[in-house]
Design a protein around this motif. Structure first.
Motif, mmCIF file in Angstrom:
data_model
loop_
_atom_site.group_PDB
_atom_site.id
_atom_site.type_symbol
_atom_site.label_atom_id
_atom_site.label_comp_id
_atom_site.label_asym_id
_atom_site.label_seq_id
_atom_site.Cartn_x
_atom_site.Cartn_y
_atom_site.Cartn_z
ATOM 1 N N PHE A 68 0.804 -1.215 0.000
ATOM 2 C CA PHE A 68 0.000 0.000 0.000
ATOM 3 C C PHE A 68 0.844 1.276 0.000
ATOM 4 O O PHE A 68 0.371 2.326 -0.434
ATOM 5 C CB PHE A 68 -1.001 -0.024 1.161
ATOM 6 N N SER A 105 -4.755 4.194 -4.265
ATOM 7 C CA SER A 105 -4.814 2.823 -3.767
ATOM 8 C C SER A 105 -6.074 2.115 -4.272
ATOM 9 O O SER A 105 -6.022 0.958 -4.680
ATOM 10 C CB SER A 105 -4.773 2.834 -2.240
ATOM 11 N N THR A 121 -10.489 -3.656 -1.917
ATOM 12 C CA THR A 121 -10.466 -2.468 -1.078
ATOM 13 C C THR A 121 -11.805 -1.759 -1.194
ATOM 14 O O THR A 121 -12.477 -1.854 -2.218
ATOM 15 C CB THR A 121 -9.338 -1.496 -1.491
#
Length: 168
Positions: A68, A105, A121
């Motif tokens: 990340f 991200s 995510t």
């Protein structure tokens, strides 16, 4: 004609990777003490925190940080834990310093592989103490209790299936 053109141009401006999902936190239920869905949506649109799911039980905080941090400076990582055993149970929260880093991200890490698992995510309103624990009856995640397939990365069979096999 201009209506069609406006719709097409708005489509170019949107970013489906950064859209807010349809998951709603119980804390924001209509009529609840903490507000409603509009308040949650506003919190999500300003959030710098991501929920990361479908992790292997063996994935480490260091591995998550390494992946990340490719999208920006990670402020903190909170590993999801089994409420009873205090061992990792397949999810975490990743908090960035800025919204832009979190959006990167969402675009570039969502649906990638980590520890041979496709992770996902999603936006989160922000970590609060207690949310690091699984919400299932046996302490882990609810989805792992009812899983009937064998998944070595998530502890074998689901916990209910494991209990049934022990009782036979």
């Amino acid at each position: 004609m201009s209506g069609v053109l406006n719709t097409a141009l708005r489509g170019l401006d949107s970013d489906s990777y950064c859209d807010i999902s349809c998951y709603w936190d119980q804390r924001y239920r209509v009529g609840g003490d903490s507000g409603d869905r509009d308040l949650q949506e506003k919190s999500l649109k300003n959030s710098t925190t991501l929920y990361v799911g479908n992790l292997s039980f063996y994935t480490t905080e260091e591995q998550i940080h390494e992946l990340f941090s490719k999208c920006g400076d990670v402020k903190r990582i909170v590993m999801g834990l089994d409420r009873v055993k205090k061992t990792p149970c397949g999810f975490c929260f990743v908090e960035y310093y800025t919204r832009v880093e979190a959006e990167h991200s969402m675009r570039f890490i969502n649906r990638t592989r980590l520890d041979d698992r496709m992770i996902r995510t999603d936006w989160d309103t922000g970590f609060r103490e207690g949310r690091q624990y699984g919400r299932g009856r046996t302490g882990g995640q609810i989805r792992d209790e009812y899983r009937t397939d064998y998944d070595v990365g998530r502890g074998g069979f689901g916990k209910i299936v494991q209990m049934q096999k022990l009782n036979q």
